[in-house]
Design a protein around this motif. Sequence first.
Motif, PDB file in Angstrom:
ATOM      1  N   ALA A  80      -3.577  21.998 -24.846  1.00  0.00           N
ATOM      2  CA  ALA A  80      -4.959  22.496 -24.915  1.00  0.00           C
ATOM      3  C   ALA A  80      -5.224  23.272 -26.199  1.00  0.00           C
ATOM      4  O   ALA A  80      -6.238  23.050 -26.862  1.00  0.00           O
ATOM      5  CB  ALA A  80      -5.252  23.372 -23.703  1.00  0.00           C
ATOM      6  N   ARG A  81      -4.328  24.172 -26.556  1.00  0.00           N
ATOM      7  CA  ARG A  81      -4.541  24.998 -27.743  1.00  0.00           C
ATOM      8  C   ARG A  81      -4.677  24.123 -28.993  1.00  0.00           C
ATOM      9  O   ARG A  81      -5.583  24.304 -29.797  1.00  0.00           O
ATOM     10  CB  ARG A  81      -3.399  25.995 -27.903  1.00  0.00           C
ATOM     11  CG  ARG A  81      -3.629  27.038 -28.959  1.00  0.00           C
ATOM     12  CD  ARG A  81      -2.464  28.023 -29.029  1.00  0.00           C
ATOM     13  NE  ARG A  81      -2.202  28.670 -27.767  1.00  0.00           N
ATOM     14  CZ  ARG A  81      -2.824  29.748 -27.298  1.00  0.00           C
ATOM     15  NH1 ARG A  81      -3.769  30.295 -28.023  1.00  0.00           N
ATOM     16  NH2 ARG A  81      -2.508  30.277 -26.144  1.00  0.00           N
ATOM     17  N   LEU A 138      -9.349  23.414 -20.338  1.00  0.00           N
ATOM     18  CA  LEU A 138      -8.796  24.739 -20.050  1.00  0.00           C
ATOM     19  C   LEU A 138      -8.285  24.842 -18.613  1.00  0.00           C
ATOM     20  O   LEU A 138      -7.235  25.449 -18.366  1.00  0.00           O
ATOM     21  CB  LEU A 138      -9.854  25.813 -20.326  1.00  0.00           C
ATOM     22  CG  LEU A 138     -10.235  25.962 -21.794  1.00  0.00           C
ATOM     23  CD1 LEU A 138     -11.513  26.768 -21.932  1.00  0.00           C
ATOM     24  CD2 LEU A 138      -9.098  26.580 -22.598  1.00  0.00           C
ATOM     25  N   ARG A 139      -8.994  24.240 -17.680  1.00  0.00           N
ATOM     26  CA  ARG A 139      -8.556  24.260 -16.275  1.00  0.00           C
ATOM     27  C   ARG A 139      -7.187  23.594 -16.138  1.00  0.00           C
ATOM     28  O   ARG A 139      -6.278  24.137 -15.505  1.00  0.00           O
ATOM     29  CB  ARG A 139      -9.584  23.541 -15.386  1.00  0.00           C
ATOM     30  CG  ARG A 139      -9.264  23.616 -13.886  1.00  0.00           C
ATOM     31  CD  ARG A 139     -10.126  22.677 -13.083  1.00  0.00           C
ATOM     32  NE  ARG A 139      -9.926  21.274 -13.412  1.00  0.00           N
ATOM     33  CZ  ARG A 139      -8.854  20.545 -13.053  1.00  0.00           C
ATOM     34  NH1 ARG A 139      -7.873  21.101 -12.378  1.00  0.00           N
ATOM     35  NH2 ARG A 139      -8.761  19.282 -13.394  1.00  0.00           N
ATOM     36  N   ILE A 147      -1.779  28.117 -20.920  1.00  0.00           N
ATOM     37  CA  ILE A 147      -2.545  29.299 -21.306  1.00  0.00           C
ATOM     38  C   ILE A 147      -2.639  30.236 -20.106  1.00  0.00           C
ATOM     39  O   ILE A 147      -2.460  29.815 -18.958  1.00  0.00           O
ATOM     40  CB  ILE A 147      -3.962  28.952 -21.817  1.00  0.00           C
ATOM     41  CG1 ILE A 147      -4.799  28.288 -20.729  1.00  0.00           C
ATOM     42  CG2 ILE A 147      -3.894  28.079 -23.056  1.00  0.00           C
ATOM     43  CD1 ILE A 147      -6.276  28.106 -21.099  1.00  0.00           C
ATOM     44  N   PRO A 153     -11.904  29.377 -16.597  1.00  0.00           N
ATOM     45  CA  PRO A 153     -12.026  28.337 -17.624  1.00  0.00           C
ATOM     46  C   PRO A 153     -13.471  28.048 -18.042  1.00  0.00           C
ATOM     47  O   PRO A 153     -13.738  27.791 -19.214  1.00  0.00           O
ATOM     48  CB  PRO A 153     -11.388  27.102 -16.968  1.00  0.00           C
ATOM     49  CG  PRO A 153     -10.410  27.670 -16.008  1.00  0.00           C
ATOM     50  CD  PRO A 153     -11.062  28.932 -15.490  1.00  0.00           C
ATOM     51  N   ALA A 157     -14.730  28.544 -21.751  1.00  0.00           N
ATOM     52  CA  ALA A 157     -15.347  27.403 -22.445  1.00  0.00           C
ATOM     53  C   ALA A 157     -16.710  27.798 -23.008  1.00  0.00           C
ATOM     54  O   ALA A 157     -17.048  27.434 -24.140  1.00  0.00           O
ATOM     55  CB  ALA A 157     -15.480  26.222 -21.492  1.00  0.00           C
ATOM     56  N   LEU A 191      -7.395  32.596 -25.624  1.00  0.00           N
ATOM     57  CA  LEU A 191      -6.712  31.740 -24.649  1.00  0.00           C
ATOM     58  C   LEU A 191      -5.485  32.431 -24.061  1.00  0.00           C
ATOM     59  O   LEU A 191      -4.929  31.974 -23.075  1.00  0.00           O
ATOM     60  CB  LEU A 191      -6.284  30.406 -25.296  1.00  0.00           C
ATOM     61  CG  LEU A 191      -7.399  29.569 -25.879  1.00  0.00           C
ATOM     62  CD1 LEU A 191      -6.826  28.288 -26.475  1.00  0.00           C
ATOM     63  CD2 LEU A 191      -8.462  29.250 -24.853  1.00  0.00           C
TER      64      LEU A 191
END
Length: 192
Positions: A80-81, A138-139, A147, A153, A157, A191
């Motif tokens: 994700a990052r 993010l979820r 994270i 999330p 976002a 994050l």
Amino acid sequence: MARTREFDTEAAVSRAMELFWMRGYEATSVRDLTQRLGIGQGSLYAAFGDKEGLYRAALEHYRTTLAAAALRSLEEGVDARSAIRTMLVERVRIAVEDDGRGCLAVNAACERLPKSAAIRRTVRDMQDASRDALAEVLRVAVERGEIAAQYDPHTLAAYLVTFLNGLLVSSKITPDAHALEPLVEVALAALG
């Protein structure tokens, strides 16, 4: 009997998008548009209603092509990052191209709101799609332990979309990707 349209509407919208993106709505005249598109004023009005109708079509084209590609790039990230970093940095790089033309959606928000409710809806739909795509990334990242679960999330976002909007406005003032990219790292610190 109505005449059939004698030009490629999609190509015309794409060319209009580029012109609006470079000049803005107010600085682009109907004459500029007809010359760039190679069509008559009557054809423009018949196809799009008016200049704002063509502008809305150009924004919609932007949403379904460039903005959609940015959201798809989120799905391609290894983690994700990295995916979010890549998406944010790429948006900055696109914004500073061509003498700092910025982001068409952010430009539209700055130039046309609150005057046009239709433009507001189009830009809001793009913002919502970005927020929803980021929230899903993010979820999943929280579930994988990539994270911290410090923030919801969806809220995180929304923060990233707000940050990106501000960054894209800043790119109009400072059209230098190298100066703006370090700010992405600061945003990514949220994050956890």
